[in-house]
Design a protein around this motif. Structure first.
Motif, PDB file in Angstrom:
ATOM      1  N   GLN A  34      37.894  29.307  35.799  1.00 16.42           N
ATOM      2  CA  GLN A  34      37.583  30.455  35.776  1.00 16.42           C
ATOM      3  C   GLN A  34      38.180  31.679  35.093  1.00 16.42           C
ATOM      4  O   GLN A  34      37.778  32.502  34.495  1.00 16.42           O
ATOM      5  CB  GLN A  34      37.013  30.979  37.193  1.00 16.42           C
ATOM      6  N   SER A  36      40.156  31.095  32.671  1.00 12.70           N
ATOM      7  CA  SER A  36      40.338  30.960  31.480  1.00 12.70           C
ATOM      8  C   SER A  36      39.003  31.503  30.553  1.00 12.70           C
ATOM      9  O   SER A  36      38.963  31.198  29.349  1.00 12.70           O
ATOM     10  CB  SER A  36      40.758  29.457  31.038  1.00 12.70           C
ATOM     11  N   GLU A  37      37.959  31.483  31.269  1.00  9.38           N
ATOM     12  CA  GLU A  37      36.562  31.743  30.765  1.00  9.38           C
ATOM     13  C   GLU A  37      36.182  33.173  30.622  1.00  9.38           C
ATOM     14  O   GLU A  37      36.661  34.070  31.469  1.00  9.38           O
ATOM     15  CB  GLU A  37      35.553  31.120  31.799  1.00  9.38           C
ATOM     16  N   GLY A  38      35.846  33.787  29.399  1.00  9.12           N
ATOM     17  CA  GLY A  38      35.415  35.091  29.317  1.00  9.12           C
ATOM     18  C   GLY A  38      36.531  36.216  29.287  1.00  9.12           C
ATOM     19  O   GLY A  38      37.904  36.030  29.026  1.00  9.12           O
TER      20      GLY A  38
END
Length: 425
Positions: A34, A36-38
């Motif tokens: 989570q 590393s996302e967005g």
């Protein structure tokens, strides 16, 4: 001396340990995925989910002891935690240190812990209702703005941020940095330390005031990386305050009371950091031992090479020594108060990060090339712990305090003055 844990100490330590091993550690992959996302600066669902679980289990706000308020403030029991002593909490903090994001799951992460203690000890009823209640509920987060880029902030009397009265408001002007936690979108309030009277006695010039992060004139200039790590979504920010107006009722305790508040805040916080640091050292030692036992070099397990036997033995000795010193400091704080334990607090604040850094460094060496990658997590451990040799006062400041206490046993200032007089003849 009795080194056996009491039933209550064991109960809370084991509850925290079991929760981490059952619910937090297994979700490490979710946390990093989570993260590393967005967008980097966001709320991670995994943390919010586990916070709800911990709160429902009653493992929540463990650092807030009952009866910690001062006589001049409303010490309402509705703002209390489960009432752990410094010693009891220290055992729990060590367990939290073994997984980097565990402290937040229990609503026990810095700088919120220190800030909540400030609200609890020194805040008015109105300040508690507005800020302490949502902090204790885990609904918002906070920041602590003290360090400044333009001065040596290891001497807090150097701070130049201005807090000037203008009618029913105070006007804030200055620049802060290493404002940890200000990158989190849930961060709504900061405790700001600045000077309200430049002509007062040296330690009566400073005040602390509450500042909403969304107040006009507050600008986050940049986030500061630590050895390349941005520590998102927490972050460490450089913040400009330009004609920021806050109501006079946002002043904490009164003008000129900043140092008094700082001393009440930093003592327990340093112990929390040190016990988490011991947990980090335990985690690094475990990783190192498992690696040494699983790899073969030059015909035998790396663990069988004598140099590693020496390093592992020294690591275990260092951890045990530092744990005992930290628990001694916490016990003294409980029994005699923070001032009586100032020497022990200073000693463990210097010793624990240095100890952990040696062990992490050896663990990195044991992993070889993998050790400096992100895979085993040792590089990030090192970055975080190295920062602690500066946070809450650098080693040099604490060593100075330790030395002065030691000199005091043998005449201190009088002896120094006599030596100077002799040299001048």
């Amino acid at each position: 001396m009795d080194f056996d844990l009491t039933e209550r100490q064991t109960y809370w330590r084991d509850r925290v340990r079991d929760f981490i091993e059952t619910h937090v550690r297994p979700r490490n992959p979710d946390y990093y995925a989570q993260q590393s996302e967005g967008d980097r600066w966001k709320v991670l669902p995994v943390i919010e989910e586990e916070k709800k679980r911990a709160k429902a289990a009653g493992i929540w706000n463990l650092f807030m002891p009952p009866g910690s308020g001062r006589p001049h403030v409303d010490d309402s029991f509705e703002f209390e935690g489960p009432g752990l002593t410094n010693l009891e909490y220290a055992l729990c903090a060590e367990e939290m240190g073994r997984v980097g994001w565990a402290s937040e799951v229990f609503n026990c992460s810095a700088p919120d812990t220190g800030n909540m203690e400030v609200f609890h000890r020194y805040g008015t009823r109105e300040q508690k209702e507005q800020w302490l209640r949502p902090l204790m509920n885990g609904e918002i987060r906070s920041a602590f703005l003290m360090t400044e880029p333009a001065v040596a902030s290891s001497d807090a009397t150097n701070i130049e941020t201005r807090i000037e009265r203008d009618g029913d408001h105070y006007v804030l002007n200055g620049r802060k940095w290493w404002s940890s936690g200000a990158g989190d979108p849930r961060c709504k309030v900061a405790i700001v330390m600045g000077k309200s009277d430049f002509e007062a006695q040296r330690h009566a010039q400073q005040s602390m005031i509450l500042m909403p992060l969304d107040a006009p004139g507050v600008t986050i200039l940049r986030h500061l990386n630590v050895f390349g790590y941005d520590d998102a979504p927490h972050g460490h920010m450089e913040i400009e305050l330009k004609d920021v107006r806050v109501p006079v009722e946002n002043m904490l305790l009164g003008e000129g009371r900043g140092f008094e508040i700082a001393q009440g805040r930093l003592g327990p916080g340093r112990i929390h950091h040190c016990m988490r640091t011991i947990g980090v050292a335990e985690e690094a030692l475990e990783k190192m031992c498992k690696r040494l036992l699983s790899r073969v070099a030059f015909g035998k397990a790396i663990a069988e090479h004598s140099v590693w036997e020496q390093r592992v033995a020294e690591a275990r000795i260092d951890i045990e020594l530092n744990r005992l010193l930290c628990l001694k400091a916490a016990d003294m704080m409980d029994k005699a108060g923070n001032k009586a334990a100032q020497g022990e607090i200073a000693m463990i604040k210097v010793s624990a990060p240095r100890m952990a850094l040696r062990i992490i460094d050896d663990a990195i060496q044991a992993f070889g090339g993998a050790g400096v990658s992100d895979d085993p997590g040792l590089a990030k451990m090192y970055a975080g712990i190295r920062t602690l040799r500066l946070a809450d006062g650098p080693d040099e400041v604490h060593n100075r305090a330790i030395a002065r206490l030691e000199f005091g046993k043998y005449g201190g200032r009088e002896a120094i003055a006599a030596a100077k007089a002799t040299a001048a003849r």
